[in-house]
Design a protein around this motif. Sequence first.
Motif, PDB file in Angstrom:
ATOM      1  N   ALA A 175      15.234 -45.274-115.948  1.00 47.11           N
ATOM      2  CA  ALA A 175      14.651 -44.297-115.106  1.00 47.11           C
ATOM      3  C   ALA A 175      15.567 -43.429-114.440  1.00 47.11           C
ATOM      4  CB  ALA A 175      13.748 -44.955-114.082  1.00 47.11           C
ATOM      5  N   VAL A 176      16.776 -44.024-113.926  1.00 44.36           N
ATOM      6  CA  VAL A 176      17.953 -43.223-113.137  1.00 44.36           C
ATOM      7  C   VAL A 176      18.336 -42.290-114.465  1.00 44.36           C
ATOM      8  CG1 VAL A 176      20.328 -43.367-112.609  1.00 44.36           C
ATOM      9  CG2 VAL A 176      18.573 -45.086-111.654  1.00 44.36           C
ATOM     10  N   ALA A 177      18.623 -42.703-115.686  1.00 42.22           N
ATOM     11  CA  ALA A 177      19.136 -41.716-116.535  1.00 42.22           C
ATOM     12  C   ALA A 177      18.284 -40.367-116.535  1.00 42.22           C
ATOM     13  CB  ALA A 177      19.212 -42.238-117.770  1.00 42.22           C
ATOM     14  N   ARG A 178      16.731 -40.700-116.781  1.00 39.48           N
ATOM     15  CA  ARG A 178      15.881 -39.544-116.948  1.00 39.48           C
ATOM     16  C   ARG A 178      15.989 -38.709-115.621  1.00 39.48           C
ATOM     17  NH1 ARG A 178      12.881 -43.908-119.102  1.00 39.48           N
ATOM     18  NH2 ARG A 178      11.483 -44.196-117.035  1.00 39.48           N
ATOM     19  N   ALA A 179      16.306 -39.212-114.509  1.00 36.74           N
ATOM     20  CA  ALA A 179      16.202 -38.441-113.385  1.00 36.74           C
ATOM     21  C   ALA A 179      17.500 -37.406-113.416  1.00 36.74           C
ATOM     22  CB  ALA A 179      16.277 -39.279-111.940  1.00 36.74           C
ATOM     23  N   CYS A 180      18.536 -38.135-113.834  1.00 35.94           N
ATOM     24  CA  CYS A 180      19.829 -37.346-113.973  1.00 35.94           C
ATOM     25  C   CYS A 180      19.600 -36.092-114.870  1.00 35.94           C
ATOM     26  CB  CYS A 180      21.057 -38.018-114.308  1.00 35.94           C
ATOM     27  SG  CYS A 180      21.428 -39.429-113.208  1.00 35.94           S
ATOM     28  N   ALA A 181      18.793 -36.361-116.184  1.00 37.49           N
ATOM     29  CA  ALA A 181      18.768 -35.374-117.071  1.00 37.49           C
ATOM     30  C   ALA A 181      17.846 -34.240-116.405  1.00 37.49           C
ATOM     31  CB  ALA A 181      17.862 -35.945-118.334  1.00 37.49           C
ATOM     32  N   GLY A 182      16.917 -34.687-115.528  1.00 39.98           N
ATOM     33  CA  GLY A 182      16.176 -33.784-114.989  1.00 39.98           C
ATOM     34  C   GLY A 182      16.520 -32.627-113.759  1.00 39.98           C
ATOM     35  N   ASN A 183      17.934 -32.880-113.643  1.00 43.26           N
ATOM     36  CA  ASN A 183      18.686 -32.130-112.640  1.00 43.26           C
ATOM     37  C   ASN A 183      18.810 -30.858-113.196  1.00 43.26           C
ATOM     38  OD1 ASN A 183      20.453 -31.156-110.534  1.00 43.26           O
ATOM     39  ND2 ASN A 183      22.133 -32.025-111.607  1.00 43.26           N
ATOM     40  N   LYS A 184      18.308 -29.781-112.649  1.00 47.03           N
ATOM     41  CA  LYS A 184      18.626 -28.440-112.689  1.00 47.03           C
ATOM     42  C   LYS A 184      19.587 -27.584-112.070  1.00 47.03           C
ATOM     43  CE  LYS A 184      13.518 -27.989-114.242  1.00 47.03           C
ATOM     44  NZ  LYS A 184      13.290 -29.481-113.684  1.00 47.03           N
ATOM     45  N   VAL A 185      20.527 -28.248-111.317  1.00 42.38           N
ATOM     46  CA  VAL A 185      21.457 -27.701-110.303  1.00 42.38           C
ATOM     47  C   VAL A 185      22.679 -28.131-110.598  1.00 42.38           C
ATOM     48  CG1 VAL A 185      22.072 -27.162-108.046  1.00 42.38           C
ATOM     49  CG2 VAL A 185      19.643 -27.683-108.534  1.00 42.38           C
ATOM     50  N   ALA A 186      23.292 -27.401-111.593  1.00 40.29           N
ATOM     51  CA  ALA A 186      24.600 -27.672-112.006  1.00 40.29           C
ATOM     52  C   ALA A 186      25.632 -27.857-110.814  1.00 40.29           C
ATOM     53  CB  ALA A 186      25.163 -26.711-113.202  1.00 40.29           C
ATOM     54  N   VAL A 187      26.416 -29.082-111.121  1.00 40.92           N
ATOM     55  CA  VAL A 187      27.572 -29.287-110.254  1.00 40.92           C
ATOM     56  C   VAL A 187      27.307 -29.535-108.755  1.00 40.92           C
ATOM     57  CG1 VAL A 187      29.935 -28.266-109.314  1.00 40.92           C
ATOM     58  CG2 VAL A 187      28.867 -27.690-111.655  1.00 40.92           C
ATOM     59  N   LEU A 188      26.332 -28.749-108.332  1.00 41.03           N
ATOM     60  CA  LEU A 188      26.122 -28.759-106.804  1.00 41.03           C
ATOM     61  C   LEU A 188      25.354 -30.169-106.628  1.00 41.03           C
ATOM     62  CD1 LEU A 188      24.863 -25.416-105.973  1.00 41.03           C
ATOM     63  CD2 LEU A 188      27.039 -26.254-105.921  1.00 41.03           C
ATOM     64  N   VAL A 189      24.490 -30.810-107.798  1.00 43.39           N
ATOM     65  CA  VAL A 189      24.020 -31.995-107.666  1.00 43.39           C
ATOM     66  C   VAL A 189      24.844 -32.675-108.906  1.00 43.39           C
ATOM     67  CG1 VAL A 189      21.999 -33.536-108.213  1.00 43.39           C
ATOM     68  CG2 VAL A 189      21.578 -31.440-106.701  1.00 43.39           C
ATOM     69  N   PRO A 190      26.033 -33.487-108.500  1.00 48.36           N
ATOM     70  CA  PRO A 190      27.003 -33.642-109.648  1.00 48.36           C
ATOM     71  C   PRO A 190      26.627 -34.781-110.533  1.00 48.36           C
ATOM     72  CG  PRO A 190      27.505 -34.889-107.398  1.00 48.36           C
ATOM     73  CD  PRO A 190      26.292 -34.030-107.190  1.00 48.36           C
ATOM     74  N   CYS A 191      25.678 -34.433-111.430  1.00 47.88           N
ATOM     75  CA  CYS A 191      25.220 -35.675-112.492  1.00 47.88           C
ATOM     76  C   CYS A 191      26.527 -35.723-113.375  1.00 47.88           C
ATOM     77  CB  CYS A 191      23.955 -35.117-113.077  1.00 47.88           C
ATOM     78  SG  CYS A 191      24.024 -33.413-113.750  1.00 47.88           S
ATOM     79  N   HIS A 192      27.733 -34.807-113.162  1.00 42.71           N
ATOM     80  CA  HIS A 192      28.936 -34.844-114.184  1.00 42.71           C
ATOM     81  C   HIS A 192      29.555 -36.233-113.909  1.00 42.71           C
ATOM     82  CE1 HIS A 192      30.014 -32.542-110.677  1.00 42.71           C
ATOM     83  NE2 HIS A 192      31.376 -33.065-110.867  1.00 42.71           N
ATOM     84  N   ARG A 193      29.247 -36.616-112.583  1.00 38.78           N
ATOM     85  CA  ARG A 193      30.122 -37.916-112.296  1.00 38.78           C
ATOM     86  C   ARG A 193      29.284 -39.171-112.847  1.00 38.78           C
ATOM     87  NH1 ARG A 193      30.598 -35.587-105.939  1.00 38.78           N
ATOM     88  NH2 ARG A 193      31.723 -34.039-106.598  1.00 38.78           N
TER      89      ARG A 193
END
Length: 273
Positions: A227-245
Amino acid sequence: MDTSPDPRLENARALLESGAFSLPELAAEVGLSPAYLQKRFKQAYGLSPAEYAGQRRLMRLKQRLRETEDVTQAWVDSGFGSCSRVYENGAAKLGMSPAQYRKGGRGLKIHWTVTDTALGNALVAATARGICAVALADSQDALLAELRREFPEAELNHVPDDDGAIAPTVRAVADALAGKAAALPLELVGTAFQHRVWQALMRIPAGETFSYAELAQVLDMPKAARAVARACAGNKVAVLVPCHRIVRGDGSLGGYRWGLPRKQTLLARERMR
């Protein structure tokens, strides 16, 4: 490393999910002083209690505007006390009136531009009220297609990135994508669970990485890695919400919505700092 929120803060967050509270009322409910609650809540979730409640109302408003033809009923269902409060609070976040959002932006004029940033092409779009989209892609066509999917009925007005109507916003976004401090308000709209995941992402220090399982542990939900992975995939704000980490459990990079080369660049830059 135990960074899970204080149970009293979790209680306060849950109360805000279920109803409207002033700061003193909320503090009394969870047994904290208003000043302490305000400070610790913002540290834990990245928003003050009032801002968090506002985001939740906005999320409900956007959902209801997609579901019903009755805009007035959408206001009521979303927890806004009056029409004027929707336009004072909700419309500023939506970047448009509620009726326009429900209709895919019909009748709305959106200024957009593509500018070169430290991460390549970035689309920045704004209405007269504020930012309504930021996206990254290799081609202008792909960026414009994403904007059209979000606002299919809007009038999209392409402007140069130094146009006076949008230049300050473009500069702020470009600075943020380059890792510089920038005064750029975020609109994080999603489910309560997505919001928790995104706030946890923003608490990961630059230069560090977590796996999905580790982030689920931080959220005190060890069985929720998928579920955490799905929430990360739903992030629409590049870099500012740092799912790249977020990386895989074996340390490999995994996927990235805006391309693995950008993820590699971001992580390398952060580690060098």
